[in-house]
Design a protein around this motif. Sequence first.
Motif, short mmCIF file in Angstrom:
data_model
loop_
_atom_site.label_atom_id
_atom_site.label_comp_id
_atom_site.label_asym_id
_atom_site.label_seq_id
_atom_site.Cartn_x
_atom_site.Cartn_y
_atom_site.Cartn_z
N GLY A 180 3.04 8.68 -4.90
CA GLY A 180 2.72 8.31 -3.37
C GLY A 180 1.07 7.63 -3.84
O GLY A 180 -0.10 7.92 -3.61
N ALA A 181 1.26 7.25 -5.19
CA ALA A 181 -0.49 5.94 -5.70
C ALA A 181 -0.35 5.68 -4.83
O ALA A 181 -1.69 5.21 -4.83
N ALA A 182 0.08 4.59 -4.21
CA ALA A 182 0.02 3.64 -3.32
C ALA A 182 -1.08 4.54 -2.34
O ALA A 182 -2.10 3.21 -1.81
N ARG A 183 -1.44 5.51 -1.56
CA ARG A 183 -1.75 6.03 -0.88
C ARG A 183 -3.02 6.90 -1.52
O ARG A 183 -3.80 7.52 -0.64
N LEU A 184 -3.55 6.83 -2.74
CA LEU A 184 -4.12 7.27 -2.86
C LEU A 184 -5.77 6.56 -2.30
O LEU A 184 -5.67 5.34 -2.36
N PRO A 185 -6.88 7.77 -2.44
CA PRO A 185 -8.07 6.57 -2.83
C PRO A 185 -8.51 5.77 -3.88
O PRO A 185 -8.19 6.32 -5.23
N GLN A 186 -9.39 4.74 -3.31
CA GLN A 186 -9.35 3.95 -4.69
C GLN A 186 -9.30 4.41 -5.59
O GLN A 186 -9.54 4.29 -7.08
N TRP A 226 1.69 -4.03 -0.27
CA TRP A 226 2.75 -5.01 -0.60
C TRP A 226 4.32 -4.46 -1.02
O TRP A 226 4.80 -5.40 -1.78
N HIS A 227 4.05 -3.56 -1.18
CA HIS A 227 5.39 -2.22 -2.25
C HIS A 227 4.72 -2.85 -3.34
O HIS A 227 5.84 -2.84 -4.30
N ALA A 228 3.67 -2.95 -4.38
CA ALA A 228 3.79 -3.35 -5.75
C ALA A 228 4.22 -1.87 -6.81
O ALA A 228 4.34 -1.89 -7.38
N LEU A 229 3.65 -0.55 -6.06
CA LEU A 229 3.52 0.31 -6.95
C LEU A 229 5.51 1.04 -6.25
O LEU A 229 5.43 2.17 -4.94
N ASP A 230 6.13 1.21 -6.76
CA ASP A 230 7.54 1.72 -6.16
C ASP A 230 7.53 3.32 -5.97
O ASP A 230 6.91 4.15 -6.86
N SER A 239 6.73 -3.87 -12.00
CA SER A 239 7.05 -2.92 -12.29
C SER A 239 7.43 -2.21 -13.45
O SER A 239 7.33 -3.28 -14.70
N THR A 240 7.13 -1.04 -13.01
CA THR A 240 7.28 0.02 -14.37
C THR A 240 8.18 -0.87 -15.43
O THR A 240 8.31 -1.16 -16.55
N ALA A 241 9.44 -1.02 -15.12
CA ALA A 241 10.63 -1.80 -15.33
C ALA A 241 9.97 -2.98 -16.06
O ALA A 241 10.62 -3.11 -17.82
N VAL A 242 9.32 -3.23 -15.98
CA VAL A 242 8.84 -5.16 -16.23
C VAL A 242 7.81 -4.64 -17.12
O VAL A 242 7.90 -5.54 -18.56
#
Lengths: 185, 740
Positions: free
Chosen positions: B312-318, B302-306, B338-341
Amino acid sequence: MSLFGDGLDAAVHKAFTRPAPKSAPAQMRYLVKQLKGTRAVAQMLRISQRTVERYVKGQIKKPRPDLAARMEREVKKRWQPQIRAKARQKAATTGGIVIDTRARLGYTAPIGSTDQDRIRHLTVALPPQYAARLFEAQEAGAGDQQLQEIAAEGLKETYFQDGGRRAGQLEEVRFTDIEHLEFDL
Amino acid sequence: MSELFEAVDALVASRSPLPPAEERRRLRTAHGLTLDEVAAALKVRRATVSAWEAGKTEPRPPEREAYARLLKQLAELYPAPSSMQEQAAPAAAPTTPTGTAARAEEALPADPPPNAAAPAENEDTQPRAPVAVAPAAAPRPARTSRTSSPRRPGARKAVPAGGTDARFENGSLAVVDAEDGQVLAYCAGGLVLDVPAKSLPSLVDWTLTEARLGQPKLSGPGKDADPLLVLTEAALERYGLPVTLTDEERLAGRIPEGHKVIKQLVRADWKLTKRGFGPWARIYRPATGSERACVQLCIPSWHALDSRHWGGAARLPQADLARVLGVYASRVMTPRGSTAVTGLELMTALHPPTRASEPDTNGKRHSEHNPGSLGKDPVDCAPCEAPDGHPLLANLPRFPVRGPAEKLFEEAYDWARPMTDAECMRRNLVGIDVNMAFAAGANGLVVGLGAPTQVKAPVFDPKLPGSWLVDLSHVDLSRVQVGKGKWAELDGSLLPSPFTPTGERPSGPAWYATPTVAYAVELGYEVRPLEAWVRYENGRYLDGWYQRLRDAYLATMADLGVEADLSPADFLAAMDGYRERDPQLAIVVSAIKATVKGGLGKLRERPRGEGWRPGEPWRALSRPTWRPDIRAAVISRTRINLHRKIVKHAAFTGDYPVAILSDCVVYAADGPSPLDFLPYRGGKPLPGGFKLGVNPGLVKHEGTQSVLWGEGVRERFEAPELNLARYIKDGTVTDADNGE
């Protein structure tokens, strides 16, 4: 239809001091009064004259969604012309216009810097000259593309260059992939 | 007779000795067998084998004999190491006490069982395990089943796992994934847990009761970090959540209230924060006493990791994702959004707004203000610090916008100048870039904590944070003080003014933050402020924040082969392509940098939507951490630090920068390397000047282009003051005016 044109209209409509007619018969009566006859209304709305009469008499109360939208549009276009003109005038001279948009905004280069284009959600008050240009262009029948360019220019000056206090750049601001757009006076 | 013999055989088989539950799993994984294979061989369901290995059930004849035979053969192939043997001894009665004995062994920092260390499915994670907080987490068998084991007895607490909190021995987060019906939680240390939960509410329950996830608090009066669950697409599907958000949901940042899963949560008495169920949902029950019950979710699909910060962290294996987030969590903090938060939350976590008071006469403690924090109520900023549209300015006309005498304008540099003839004769333009410049600017910075006080015609005090209305147009950079009573003659026309982001000399009174005015004094000029908004309540609020981020950055860079104590040439060599050495840790570095930048940016968050109109308050204003003055002070100090180095460099070498963009400075040099123009004597840099190194505040090489390139692009675009620092990295200049 027209994202920017409708947005500007909606912003101006917020200035109404009296609510525009809401029910279909009331809207139809208003249009008949404005256009001085059912024939003109029928032609404008692309329905038969008899249907217009039925609405006026209240024999039909619930139009189909597309007709309802057309009617509302035509009513709002004619409602309180003075008030609308004054609101536009005020925005174009002193008040400016607030743009609230979620879109891909920014410069093309350099990658990774703050100004790179990305989906941003901005709520920025544009100065009066941009409001004036937007309304003028709209009245002159400009398309969405042209209005978008004016808005992008306004955002470039007020947001990206902070009123010219940040050094300029070569590029124009990219203003694409608009997900949401709303104007406010 | 044979009938009787068979009966006797069956009786013996029915009690075939089996190794303890944990050993069964070790033997299977050691031989690279999957549950399915074993199940197929024994003609039982997979869940049955899983239950045997978990110790939930005991095999019954006729499978028992076959299973015993399988394990016996495997035990010959993979004899248990000594530690395992001990636990195998009482294995005849595999009842509850064995579980505890086995786990006590496991927690000891003994050598890992050689076979258990590299099971087939986890090859990636194990060798890199040392990055985890708990060194004891690495030598564990890859997949243990803790879910069914009884609660830990008191004695177990005496053996803390590698110094970490026993409550959080599995790390701060887990990546939850579903594989053919079975849900697995990949923890940061390479450990994989079985998740028995069949619905999201039970997953939350499991996380809080059995998963042992979380992170101890960062400061005394703070709160422990809540466990973070990262849900993969398969897990989303398993728990009935949409794999991706529709456009509408994405814009709203949440799934609709009426969603089935939200109803399940509500029925189980779980609550969601006002943000609803979005990419960073928080699920909680109100805390009872000091007992928190909250789980944070992170949903990459859901695009948690911008991708700007997390690559490409969102596409890494678990397991790899668990590692990336685990390293970030252990070094910075458990991500809260997010990193800012997260950057902003890190400030709050290090300085919580309240603490428990000393017990009063009844022995009861109360919540009181935590000194050194920003408090729990937001304070208004000074009118000059407020961004346009702030409620404090509601009585002013919206246009024309305020000028420098009405508005504090502390921003990073964006300055360039035409090159001199001498510079055009040189060969290269070399860009150097300050590492984590804004973090370094926050180091040791005294910032205001409370509300500002207006003072008319004050005496300037460099120790008092605030904003000052002062005329600095008389500061002439041609003659500045560079040491105690030591004046230097410089060419002021080649230097940017330190007081404005554009580098233009101010033309009249303007608002400045304290570090900027202090620098004017440092340059040997007198200042007479006309007015000021100062904060008498102040402190080094960002110190701890800086230190944690610096340590995180240095540790990660060291893992990438860039140590803090390298010689300049070695450092330049080490920085070359450091990202390729371990792309996953490179993601962590980029996330740490984004945490710094985003955290400071959030201090002056501007309105976004929600029907905001100029003059009305917006959401961010209700945070005590909405502090434009702190942001201005950090940026001011960063800019001044950079200018000080430029002046020292110019006074010593006579070289002046050609362009500056934020933390990147471009000099004309004869060679392509920063060492060609940075004065190093016997390996020692110029005191107070630029120094090459990985520490925040030191510089690295940004890029080199030829002088011809610089002249060329300026000519091509007819922009003699085009900021070359913007393009020095790869030399590509883009221009949207090409009619395409």
